[in-house]
Design a protein around this motif. Structure first.
Motif, PDB file in Angstrom:
ATOM      1  N   ALA A  82     -16.529  16.690   5.379  1.00 49.05           N
ATOM      2  CA  ALA A  82     -17.857  16.092   5.168  1.00 49.05           C
ATOM      3  C   ALA A  82     -18.409  16.452   3.793  1.00 49.05           C
ATOM      4  O   ALA A  82     -19.078  15.637   3.153  1.00 49.05           O
ATOM      5  CB  ALA A  82     -18.822  16.536   6.266  1.00 49.05           C
ATOM      6  N   ILE A  83     -18.125  17.679   3.336  1.00 51.43           N
ATOM      7  CA  ILE A  83     -18.594  18.106   2.013  1.00 51.43           C
ATOM      8  C   ILE A  83     -17.905  17.287   0.925  1.00 51.43           C
ATOM      9  O   ILE A  83     -18.552  16.763  -0.004  1.00 51.43           O
ATOM     10  CB  ILE A  83     -18.323  19.609   1.801  1.00 51.43           C
ATOM     11  CG1 ILE A  83     -19.124  20.447   2.806  1.00 51.43           C
ATOM     12  CG2 ILE A  83     -18.660  20.013   0.367  1.00 51.43           C
ATOM     13  CD1 ILE A  83     -20.611  20.388   2.612  1.00 51.43           C
ATOM     14  N   VAL A  84     -16.587  17.182   1.021  1.00 52.45           N
ATOM     15  CA  VAL A  84     -15.822  16.433   0.015  1.00 52.45           C
ATOM     16  C   VAL A  84     -16.252  14.972  -0.005  1.00 52.45           C
ATOM     17  O   VAL A  84     -16.466  14.385  -1.079  1.00 52.45           O
ATOM     18  CB  VAL A  84     -14.310  16.544   0.299  1.00 52.45           C
ATOM     19  CG1 VAL A  84     -13.515  15.672  -0.681  1.00 52.45           C
ATOM     20  CG2 VAL A  84     -13.850  17.996   0.190  1.00 52.45           C
ATOM     21  N   GLN A  85     -16.393  14.368   1.159  1.00 49.88           N
ATOM     22  CA  GLN A  85     -16.790  12.964   1.224  1.00 49.88           C
ATOM     23  C   GLN A  85     -18.180  12.750   0.635  1.00 49.88           C
ATOM     24  O   GLN A  85     -18.446  11.724  -0.006  1.00 49.88           O
ATOM     25  CB  GLN A  85     -16.748  12.467   2.677  1.00 49.88           C
ATOM     26  CG  GLN A  85     -15.364  12.417   3.294  1.00 49.88           C
ATOM     27  CD  GLN A  85     -14.512  11.286   2.747  1.00 49.88           C
ATOM     28  OE1 GLN A  85     -14.886  10.577   1.807  1.00 49.88           O
ATOM     29  NE2 GLN A  85     -13.333  11.092   3.334  1.00 49.88           N
ATOM     30  N   THR A  86     -19.067  13.715   0.817  1.00 44.47           N
ATOM     31  CA  THR A  86     -20.411  13.590   0.252  1.00 44.47           C
ATOM     32  C   THR A  86     -20.366  13.638  -1.275  1.00 44.47           C
ATOM     33  O   THR A  86     -21.051  12.860  -1.951  1.00 44.47           O
ATOM     34  CB  THR A  86     -21.327  14.708   0.785  1.00 44.47           C
ATOM     35  OG1 THR A  86     -21.459  14.554   2.197  1.00 44.47           O
ATOM     36  CG2 THR A  86     -22.701  14.638   0.142  1.00 44.47           C
ATOM     37  N   VAL A  87     -19.560  14.550  -1.829  1.00 44.06           N
ATOM     38  CA  VAL A  87     -19.436  14.622  -3.283  1.00 44.06           C
ATOM     39  C   VAL A  87     -18.861  13.326  -3.836  1.00 44.06           C
ATOM     40  O   VAL A  87     -19.339  12.783  -4.843  1.00 44.06           O
ATOM     41  CB  VAL A  87     -18.552  15.819  -3.694  1.00 44.06           C
ATOM     42  CG1 VAL A  87     -18.345  15.824  -5.216  1.00 44.06           C
ATOM     43  CG2 VAL A  87     -19.188  17.130  -3.259  1.00 44.06           C
ATOM     44  N   LEU A  88     -17.834  12.787  -3.170  1.00 39.08           N
ATOM     45  CA  LEU A  88     -17.239  11.524  -3.610  1.00 39.08           C
ATOM     46  C   LEU A  88     -18.261  10.395  -3.519  1.00 39.08           C
ATOM     47  O   LEU A  88     -18.318   9.519  -4.393  1.00 39.08           O
ATOM     48  CB  LEU A  88     -16.013  11.198  -2.760  1.00 39.08           C
ATOM     49  CG  LEU A  88     -14.848  12.192  -2.823  1.00 39.08           C
ATOM     50  CD1 LEU A  88     -13.709  11.736  -1.914  1.00 39.08           C
ATOM     51  CD2 LEU A  88     -14.353  12.362  -4.251  1.00 39.08           C
ATOM     52  N   LEU A  89     -19.060  10.414  -2.476  1.00 41.62           N
ATOM     53  CA  LEU A  89     -20.111   9.408  -2.309  1.00 41.62           C
ATOM     54  C   LEU A  89     -21.120   9.489  -3.459  1.00 41.62           C
ATOM     55  O   LEU A  89     -21.507   8.470  -4.042  1.00 41.62           O
ATOM     56  CB  LEU A  89     -20.805   9.615  -0.968  1.00 41.62           C
ATOM     57  CG  LEU A  89     -21.995   8.715  -0.638  1.00 41.62           C
ATOM     58  CD1 LEU A  89     -21.575   7.257  -0.586  1.00 41.62           C
ATOM     59  CD2 LEU A  89     -22.621   9.137   0.685  1.00 41.62           C
ATOM     60  N   GLU A  90     -21.547  10.703  -3.801  1.00 41.40           N
ATOM     61  CA  GLU A  90     -22.498  10.880  -4.895  1.00 41.40           C
ATOM     62  C   GLU A  90     -21.922  10.367  -6.214  1.00 41.40           C
ATOM     63  O   GLU A  90     -22.601   9.677  -6.982  1.00 41.40           O
ATOM     64  CB  GLU A  90     -22.857  12.359  -5.024  1.00 41.40           C
ATOM     65  CG  GLU A  90     -23.650  12.900  -3.841  1.00 41.40           C
ATOM     66  CD  GLU A  90     -23.796  14.413  -3.887  1.00 41.40           C
ATOM     67  OE1 GLU A  90     -24.548  14.960  -3.058  1.00 41.40           O
ATOM     68  OE2 GLU A  90     -23.148  15.051  -4.755  1.00 41.40           O
ATOM     69  N   LEU A  91     -20.656  10.704  -6.471  1.00 43.41           N
ATOM     70  CA  LEU A  91     -20.016  10.272  -7.717  1.00 43.41           C
ATOM     71  C   LEU A  91     -19.871   8.754  -7.769  1.00 43.41           C
ATOM     72  O   LEU A  91     -20.050   8.130  -8.821  1.00 43.41           O
ATOM     73  CB  LEU A  91     -18.639  10.933  -7.855  1.00 43.41           C
ATOM     74  CG  LEU A  91     -18.638  12.452  -8.073  1.00 43.41           C
ATOM     75  CD1 LEU A  91     -17.219  12.991  -7.980  1.00 43.41           C
ATOM     76  CD2 LEU A  91     -19.258  12.804  -9.425  1.00 43.41           C
ATOM     77  N   GLU A  92     -19.546   8.148  -6.621  1.00 45.96           N
ATOM     78  CA  GLU A  92     -19.386   6.694  -6.600  1.00 45.96           C
ATOM     79  C   GLU A  92     -20.713   5.992  -6.850  1.00 45.96           C
ATOM     80  O   GLU A  92     -20.791   5.023  -7.612  1.00 45.96           O
ATOM     81  CB  GLU A  92     -18.795   6.252  -5.260  1.00 45.96           C
ATOM     82  CG  GLU A  92     -18.495   4.763  -5.196  1.00 45.96           C
ATOM     83  CD  GLU A  92     -17.824   4.350  -3.907  1.00 45.96           C
ATOM     84  OE1 GLU A  92     -17.269   3.237  -3.861  1.00 45.96           O
ATOM     85  OE2 GLU A  92     -17.854   5.133  -2.937  1.00 45.96           O
ATOM     86  N   LEU A  93     -21.766   6.456  -6.219  1.00 51.14           N
ATOM     87  CA  LEU A  93     -23.078   5.851  -6.420  1.00 51.14           C
ATOM     88  C   LEU A  93     -23.560   6.044  -7.856  1.00 51.14           C
ATOM     89  O   LEU A  93     -24.318   5.220  -8.376  1.00 51.14           O
ATOM     90  CB  LEU A  93     -24.089   6.463  -5.448  1.00 51.14           C
ATOM     91  CG  LEU A  93     -23.893   6.102  -3.969  1.00 51.14           C
ATOM     92  CD1 LEU A  93     -24.843   6.891  -3.097  1.00 51.14           C
ATOM     93  CD2 LEU A  93     -24.081   4.607  -3.748  1.00 51.14           C
ATOM     94  N   ALA A  94     -23.091   7.111  -8.492  1.00 50.72           N
ATOM     95  CA  ALA A  94     -23.454   7.365  -9.885  1.00 50.72           C
ATOM     96  C   ALA A  94     -22.592   6.566 -10.855  1.00 50.72           C
ATOM     97  O   ALA A  94     -22.823   6.623 -12.073  1.00 50.72           O
ATOM     98  CB  ALA A  94     -23.322   8.855 -10.189  1.00 50.72           C
ATOM     99  N   GLY A  95     -21.602   5.837 -10.343  1.00 52.47           N
ATOM    100  CA  GLY A  95     -20.732   5.050 -11.207  1.00 52.47           C
ATOM    101  C   GLY A  95     -19.640   5.857 -11.865  1.00 52.47           C
ATOM    102  O   GLY A  95     -19.031   5.412 -12.842  1.00 52.47           O
ATOM    103  N   ARG A  96     -19.336   7.030 -11.332  1.00 54.50           N
ATOM    104  CA  ARG A  96     -18.339   7.913 -11.942  1.00 54.50           C
ATOM    105  C   ARG A  96     -17.033   7.963 -11.167  1.00 54.50           C
ATOM    106  O   ARG A  96     -16.098   8.655 -11.575  1.00 54.50           O
ATOM    107  CB  ARG A  96     -18.910   9.331 -12.050  1.00 54.50           C
ATOM    108  CG  ARG A  96     -20.169   9.430 -12.914  1.00 54.50           C
ATOM    109  CD  ARG A  96     -20.735  10.833 -12.895  1.00 54.50           C
ATOM    110  NE  ARG A  96     -19.771  11.804 -13.451  1.00 54.50           N
ATOM    111  CZ  ARG A  96     -19.918  13.127 -13.330  1.00 54.50           C
ATOM    112  NH1 ARG A  96     -20.979  13.617 -12.692  1.00 54.50           N
ATOM    113  NH2 ARG A  96     -19.024  13.939 -13.858  1.00 54.50           N
ATOM    114  N   LEU A  97     -16.941   7.242 -10.046  1.00 52.37           N
ATOM    115  CA  LEU A  97     -15.756   7.296  -9.200  1.00 52.37           C
ATOM    116  C   LEU A  97     -15.284   5.894  -8.857  1.00 52.37           C
ATOM    117  O   LEU A  97     -16.097   4.998  -8.627  1.00 52.37           O
ATOM    118  CB  LEU A  97     -16.070   8.058  -7.901  1.00 52.37           C
ATOM    119  CG  LEU A  97     -14.887   8.295  -6.964  1.00 52.37           C
ATOM    120  CD1 LEU A  97     -14.145   9.561  -7.365  1.00 52.37           C
ATOM    121  CD2 LEU A  97     -15.341   8.379  -5.513  1.00 52.37           C
ATOM    122  N   GLU A  98     -13.983   5.696  -8.822  1.00 50.72           N
ATOM    123  CA  GLU A  98     -13.387   4.436  -8.378  1.00 50.72           C
ATOM    124  C   GLU A  98     -12.530   4.694  -7.147  1.00 50.72           C
ATOM    125  O   GLU A  98     -11.843   5.718  -7.068  1.00 50.72           O
ATOM    126  CB  GLU A  98     -12.518   3.831  -9.488  1.00 50.72           C
ATOM    127  CG  GLU A  98     -13.303   3.334 -10.683  1.00 50.72           C
ATOM    128  CD  GLU A  98     -12.412   2.638 -11.697  1.00 50.72           C
ATOM    129  OE1 GLU A  98     -11.268   2.283 -11.324  1.00 50.72           O
ATOM    130  OE2 GLU A  98     -12.833   2.464 -12.838  1.00 50.72           O
TER     131      GLU A  98
END
Length: 360
Positions: free
Chosen positions: A334-350
Motif C-alpha cells: 500500500a505504501i509503494v502504490q501510494t508513492v507511485l500514485l503520487e508520482l503519476e498524478l504529478a506527471g513524473r511516472l509512466e
C-alpha cells in the motif's frame, strides 16, 4: 450508487493523468469519488508536481451530449457493467454504450483479424460468425475494415458487439457508417471515449483490451506478425481467456500471425463448433467472483518522507515491475502504490504493459 457519486466517478476518470489503474487505486484508498477528487491536488503536490481535476461543467456537457445521442453510461460497479470485462486489470471505469446491454450477459466470442484481409478470409469470418450466432453466441469485434467488418456483418442478425476507438458519434472507417448504425440499433456499440473523440492511433490498443475482456475467447482469423490482432490475443491470454486461430497458407504473410499463435499453443479452429467446444470447457470457478463496488473501508497508506525516497531511488527510466519495487523496498504494498500514485498524478511516472512503471 447515487447520481452524485456517478457524476463524481465520471469526473474522476476524465481528469488528466488518471487512467483505469489510478482510478482503482484512488477509489480503493478513499472509497468515494468525491473524496478522491478533493485529494488529487494534494497527492500530486507530494509527488513533486501539480494536478487538476476535470471541470464539472465539461462533464455535465459530455453527459448531456451522450444522452442526446441516445447513449448511456455503464460505470464500474453497476449491476449491468459487463462482468467478464470487470475482471480484467485495467478495465475502463466508464463505458458509453448504445443498444442492447443484455448481449454482454450471453456467451461472447471475440473475432479479430487483418484490415487488409483476403477475400477468402473475409468470407470465412462472415460464415464463422453466422455459425456462432446460430449456436447462441454473441460476436465481439472492433468495426475495423476487413475481418472485423465481416464478423459484424455475419452476426448482426443474431447478436454482435462493436467496440470502437472513438466517440460514440464518430464513424470510423467512414464506409462502415451504415453498419455502425445497424449495430447500435440491434446489437451493442461500445466505447470508453467521450463524444467527439477522434480515432487516434493510441486508442486502438486500449480498444483491443475491451474486445478481449468482453469475451470468453478470442478467434484470430487472419493476421500478420506484430499486428493489432495479436495484441488482442495476448491480452486475452493475460486475462486467462481462450485464444483460437484459423490456420492459413505459409506462403501468405497475412496468415503468419495465426500460424505462429497455433505453434505457441492457441487452439486451431475451422468452424463454429470448434469455437464453442474450446470456450465451453472453461471452468466457471476460474473466473473471479464479486463486483468492484469500492464499498470496503478505505486503505490506509500514509507515507513517510524516508519511505518515499526509498521508492523513488528504485525507479529509473527503464520500466520495472511494480512487484519488484515492492520486494526491493521491503515496504508494504500500500505504501509503494501510494508513492507511485503520487508520482503519476504529478506527471513524473509512466505506466507500461505488464504492470511495469518508469520515471517520465
Amino acid at each position: 450508487m447515487s447520481e452524485q457519486e456517478r457524476f463524481d466517478r465520471l469526473r474522476l476518470i476524465r481528469s488528466p493523468r488518471i487512467g483505469p489503474v489510478t482510478f482503482r487505486q484512488l477509489m480503493a484508498r478513499f472509497g468515494k469519488a468525491s473524496e478522491a477528487l478533493r485529494a488529487v491536488p494534494e497527492l500530486a503536490a507530494r509527488g513533486g508536481g501539480k494536478a487538476a481535476v476535470a471541470d464539472a461543467g465539461a462533464v455535465e456537457k459530455e453527459i448531456a451530449r451522450s444522452r442526446a445521442l441516445g447513449a448511456r453510461y455503464l460505470l464500474m460497479g453497476d449491476q449491468d457493467y459487463p462482468f467478464l470485462l470487470e475482471q480484467m486489470d485495467g478495465s475502463p471505469p466508464a463505458l458509453i454504450v448504445r443498444g442492447d446491454v443484455g448481449l454482454t450477459g450471453r456467451q461472447c466470442v471475440a473475432m479479430v483479424g487483418a484490415r487488409n484481409a483476403s477475400a477468402a478470409a473475409c468470407r470465412f469470418a462472415r460464415t464463422l460468425s453466422q455459425e456462432l450466432g446460430q449456436q447462441g453466441a454473441v460476436v465481439v469485434s472492433g468495426l475495423a475494415r476487413g475481418i472485423d467488418t465481416a464478423a459484424h456483418q455475419g452476426s448482426v442478425a443474431t447478436g454482435t458487439i462493436a467496440v470502437i476507438a472513438c466517440g460514440i458519434d464518430v464513424v470510423f472507417p467512414p464506409e462502415n457508417a451504415e453498419l455502425q448504425e445497424q449495430v447500435a440499433s440491434v446489437g451493442l456499440l461500445v466505447t470508453e471515449h467521450p463524444p467527439g473523440t477522434q480515432p487516434l492511433a493510441r486508442h486502438f490498443p486500449a480498444r483491443n483490451r475491451i474486445i478481449a475482456g468482453l469475451a470468453a475467447g478470442t478467434v484470430v482469423v487472419e493476421a500478420a506478425p506484430k499486428s493489432g490482432s495479436l495484441i488482442t490475443a495476448r491480452l486475452a491470454v493475460e486475462a486467462g481467456r481462450e485464444v483460437m486461430a484459423v490456420p492459413g497458407s505459409p506462403a501468405d504473410p497475412r496468415a503468419q500471425g495465426c500460424n505462429q499463435l497455433i505453434r505457441e499453443g492457441a487452439t486451431l479452429v475451422q468452424n463454429g463448433a470448434d469455437v464453442i467446444e474450446a470456450i465451453g470447457g472453461i471452468d466457471p470457478r476460474m473466473v473471479r467472483q464479486g463486483r468492484l463496488d469500492f464499498g470496503a473501508a478505505p486503505v490506509s497508506s500514509d507515507v513517510a518522507g524516508q519511505e518515499r525516497e526509498v521508492v523513488l531511488g528504485l525507479l529509473g527510466h527503464a520500466p520495472v515491475p511494480v512487484d519488484e519495487v515492492i520486494r526491493l523496498s521491503a515496504l508494504r504494498p500500500a505504501i509503494v502504490q501510494t508513492v507511485l500514485l503520487e508520482l503519476e498524478l504529478a506527471g513524473r511516472l509512466e505506466r507500461h504493459a505488464g504492470g511495469k512503471v518508469s520515471l517520465s
